[in-house]
Scaffold this motif. Structure first.
Motif, PDB file in Angstrom:
ATOM      1  N   ASP A  84       0.830  -1.176   0.326  1.00  6.47           N
ATOM      2  CA  ASP A  84       0.040   0.039  -0.080  1.00  6.47           C
ATOM      3  C   ASP A  84       0.787   1.449   0.024  1.00  6.47           C
ATOM      4  N   LEU A  85       1.902   1.303   0.871  1.00  5.26           N
ATOM      5  CA  LEU A  85       2.824   2.489   0.941  1.00  5.26           C
ATOM      6  C   LEU A  85       3.460   2.657  -0.436  1.00  5.26           C
ATOM      7  N   SER A  86       3.989   1.734  -0.700  1.00  2.00           N
ATOM      8  CA  SER A  86       4.835   1.612  -1.969  1.00  2.00           C
ATOM      9  C   SER A  86       4.083   2.150  -3.217  1.00  2.00           C
ATOM     10  N   CYS A  87       2.907   1.643  -3.387  1.00  2.00           N
ATOM     11  CA  CYS A  87       1.907   1.971  -4.500  1.00  2.00           C
ATOM     12  C   CYS A  87       1.397   3.649  -4.325  1.00  2.00           C
ATOM     13  N   PHE A  88       1.240   3.967  -2.980  1.00  2.00           N
ATOM     14  CA  PHE A  88       0.862   5.301  -2.661  1.00  2.00           C
ATOM     15  C   PHE A  88       2.082   6.311  -3.072  1.00  2.00           C
ATOM     16  N   LEU A  89       3.453   6.168  -2.631  1.00  2.00           N
ATOM     17  CA  LEU A  89       4.749   6.753  -2.856  1.00  2.00           C
ATOM     18  C   LEU A  89       4.870   6.870  -4.234  1.00  2.00           C
ATOM     19  N   LYS A  90       4.796   5.875  -5.078  1.00  2.00           N
ATOM     20  CA  LYS A  90       4.827   5.790  -6.820  1.00  2.00           C
ATOM     21  C   LYS A  90       3.787   6.802  -7.463  1.00  2.00           C
ATOM     22  N   LYS A  91       2.721   6.719  -6.858  1.00  2.00           N
ATOM     23  CA  LYS A  91       1.698   7.618  -7.404  1.00  2.00           C
ATOM     24  C   LYS A  91       1.998   9.035  -7.321  1.00  2.00           C
ATOM     25  N   ASN A  92       2.529   9.202  -6.142  1.00  2.00           N
ATOM     26  CA  ASN A  92       2.922  10.781  -5.646  1.00  2.00           C
ATOM     27  C   ASN A  92       4.345  11.031  -5.850  1.00  2.00           C
ATOM     28  N   THR A  93       5.175  10.531  -6.750  1.00  2.00           N
ATOM     29  CA  THR A  93       6.441  10.930  -6.929  1.00  2.00           C
ATOM     30  C   THR A  93       6.729  12.305  -7.289  1.00  2.00           C
ATOM     31  N   SER A  94       5.846  12.735  -7.875  1.00  2.00           N
ATOM     32  CA  SER A  94       5.940  14.356  -8.288  1.00  2.00           C
ATOM     33  C   SER A  94       5.908  15.207  -7.143  1.00  2.00           C
TER      34      SER A  94
END
Length: 648
Positions: free
Chosen positions: A263-273
């Motif tokens: 969940d965290l990994s997915c969230f961070l990837k989506k909000n890399t910007s």
């Protein structure tokens, strides 16, 4: 980045070189990450005479001697060496090799067939060199003179032709050279300038140059070892490459470490910007702070998802942004910790943000800068999470504060409730701008009533007064300043009575934060009100405290030792009453109080605050001492008087 790798590979492939190459970059910019994850693999894929190169990496951080460097190289270059010794060395604190490991190395060489004096082993020559690449990191962080280290490395490069890479921050290296023995250098430079009459001679070329600059120039001319450094660098370093990190690539590597938390990994990837934007806006170029901030956010994210699984994604994104922002600002020293600590909740943050444009001077300037830097395109009404600020700063995760902040954020986002049922908050946070003219008139009437009744938090009066003063200039309300000052003074007086337990002393230098003379005047009134109220309360508390003597003196001891241990309660006590109370107790208790006084005034701040009353007590005791034969109590009182004189 690829160009940098190719250039270094080209250096390695050359048949013979008598120079090293340097990779220069900021601290925390990812140079070591670049070595471990990109450069090392490419270099070890290069073949010489059908055999791949082997890299030997060593951080010089904390190294105390050249001998330690040699022994660490020896360990890394010999895969057959005792694995236990290597493990102990790797796990030792910093890069220092424990003495028992050094002994083990000597013994390993001895039992390996060497029959010479082990104390004279030259470990730097104890390995083959034809297929080795040496990498020395953290050159500027060694405890050995850098000139000596470079001279040592030059032996590998010039005499043995070993391919060598240095990784460092040359800017910090220059500061290290410059600041060594700086006090002594300054003293000698000043003395020489004075002898040359260059400090006071107005006719000299230095007359328009600041004195500090003149002294700094003189220090450079006399002591600067950068000339030595430049000379040996010119001899040793053939090429210097500037390391410019590829942040998206490095960030991908950081996020990859959280693969175990889908969940965290997915969230961070989506909000890399968001992450890259906050990092760039911080202007720190420090990837270590970013790494720590993401580690902090992991705990925050897990707690939020566990307790609020259906939370709006916008709140989580704002939390991520705020975690990064606070981490960069506090850990890089961009703002003082006190500036952020003072803000207790989102209401205060939004109020200070709105009023920062109204107040003149530097008051709340840092809040405006902070918001403009990290939240310029974020229109969320809830931006300041106190529990995150506390966690980043102290490592303490406050569960109660966490729940309070998150639930307030959810309500604010859903528009379920105004952040406060007090009307004046709408003036402080700018919500009044959404009102119609009729609604604004009603709001002003409500706020004036809140001020009159003392329902405004004491310290909010200062900001609220600034808002009203702005309204008068903008002709939104028609009030003269004197009328406003009287209204707010009365409101502060009533608020002071209602909220005395929450009052804190206004900092003495707060007047410097604003230029507005009327705001400064109101602050002075506030200080006086607080002082008078505290004195009144302390007087009542003192009367209650001394009512325990003599009947309930055990309660007196308990209160003095616990509640009033660091509070100047004796400054609010009548010296005459105190003398009467001391005369009414037993000699045993009087002796205890003398000992209590000795312990109490180990707190130096109490000495200044209670000085007047205690010296008056000493004087009363002296004037009431008997000239004829004295009793035990008289002697004890005299001892107390002398003790007071000694202390004060």
């Amino acid at each position: 980045m690829e160009e940098l790798i190719e250039n270094i590979c080209e250096y390695i492939k050359r048949p013979y070189t008598d120079y090293a190459v340097m990779i220069n970059g900021e601290w925390g910019s990812g140079k070591t990450f670049f070595w471990n994850n990109k450069l090392k693999k490419r270099l070890e894929s290069i073949k010489i005479n059908g055999k791949n190169y082997k890299t030997i990496y060593m951080s010089l951080y904390g190294i105390n001697s050249l001998d330690e460097i040699s022994k660490r190289i020896f360990i890394e270059a010999n895969p057959t060496i005792n694995k236990t010794l290597k493990k102990i060395s790797d796990e030792s604190r910093g890069n220092n090799i424990p003495e028992y490991v050094k002994t083990g190395l000597d013994m390993a060489c001895f039992f390996g067939g060497s029959n010479f004096n082990t104390s004279r082993i030259d470990y730097s020559k104890s390995f083959s060199v034809d297929d080795k690449i040496l990498c020395f990191d953290d050159l500027e962080r060694a405890n050995v003179d850098v000139i000596d280290i470079l001279g040592y490395i030059n032996n590998f490069v010039e005499h043995d032709g070993i391919k060598t890479i240095l990784i460092c921050n040359e800017k910090e290296l220059a500061i290290k050279f410059k600041n060594k023995n700086i006090e002594l250098k300054t003293m000698i430079a000043t003395y020489l300038l004075d002898r040359k009459k260059m400090l006071k001679d107005k006719s000299s070329d230095n007359k328009n140059i600041p004195l500090a600059t003149v002294i700094e120039k003189q220090i450079s001319e006399i002591f600067e070892r950068s000339n030595d450094y430049e000379r040996i660098k010119e001899k040793l370093i053939g090429e210097t490459f500037e390391y410019i990190p590829e942040y998206p690539y490095i960030l991908s590597g950081m996020i990859l470490k959280y693969a175990y938390n889908e969940d965290l990994s997915c969230f961070l990837k989506k909000n890399t910007s968001i992450i890259i934007s906050a990092f760039k806006k911080s202007d720190t170029k420090n990837l270590r702070i970013l790494k720590h901030a993401l580690n902090d956010f992991e705990k925050i994210f897990e707690n939020v998802i566990l307790r609020y699984p259906d939370i709006n994604n916008e709140i989580l994104k704002t939390m991520l942004n705020f975690t990064l922002a606070v981490s960069f600002e506090i850990k890089s020293g961009s703002i003082s910790k006190e500036s952020i600590i003072k803000i207790n909740n989102n209401d205060e943050y939004m109020s200070k943000l709105h009023t920062s444009d109204i107040l003149e001077g530097t008051n709340n300037f840092y809040i405006r800068e902070f918001n403009n830097k990290y939240f310029v395109n974020n229109f969320c009404k809830y931006k300041f999470f106190k529990f995150i600020e506390v966690y980043v700063r102290t490592r303490y995760f406050d569960e109660k504060l966490f729940i309070e902040n998150v639930e307030d954020a959810i309500k604010t986002l859903n528009g379920d409730v105004v952040s406060s049922n007090k009307s004046y908050i709408k003036l402080l946070n700018g919500d009044y701008l959404k009102s119609s003219d009729e609604e604004f008139e009603i709001l002003i009437t409500q706020v004036l009533y809140e001020i009159k009744c003392g329902n405004v938090n004491f310290y909010d009066h200062i900001l609220l007064f600034s808002v009203f003063k702005y309204f008068t200039y903008a002709k939104l309300v028609i009030y003269d300043i004197d009328t406003l000052l009287k209204l707010f003074t009365e409101g502060m007086r009533k608020s002071c009575d209602k909220n005395i337990n929450t009052l804190q002393d206004i900092k003495k230098d707060d007047e410097n934060e604003v230029l507005d003379i009327d705001v400064i005047k109101l602050k002075k009134i506030g200080k006086k009100l607080i002082k008078n109220k505290i004195e009144e309360i302390m007087k009542n508390k003192a009367e209650e405290l001394f009512s325990y003597i003599p009947e309930n003196i055990s309660n007196f001891y308990k209160e003095m030792i616990n509640e009033y241990e660091n509070i100047p309660i004796l400054s609010s006590t009548s010296s005459k009453l105190l003398y009467e109370k001391l005369n009414s107790i037993s000699n045993y208790d009087l002796n205890n109080i003398i000992n209590l006084i000795k312990i109490r005034y180990k707190n130096k701040s109490l000495i200044k605050q209670e000085r007047k009353n205690m010296l008056e007590l000493s004087s009363i005791i002296s004037s009431n001492l008997k000239d004829e034969k004295r009793g035990i109590k008289d002697v004890l009182l005299l001892n107390l008087s002398n003790e007071i004189k000694n202390i004060f």
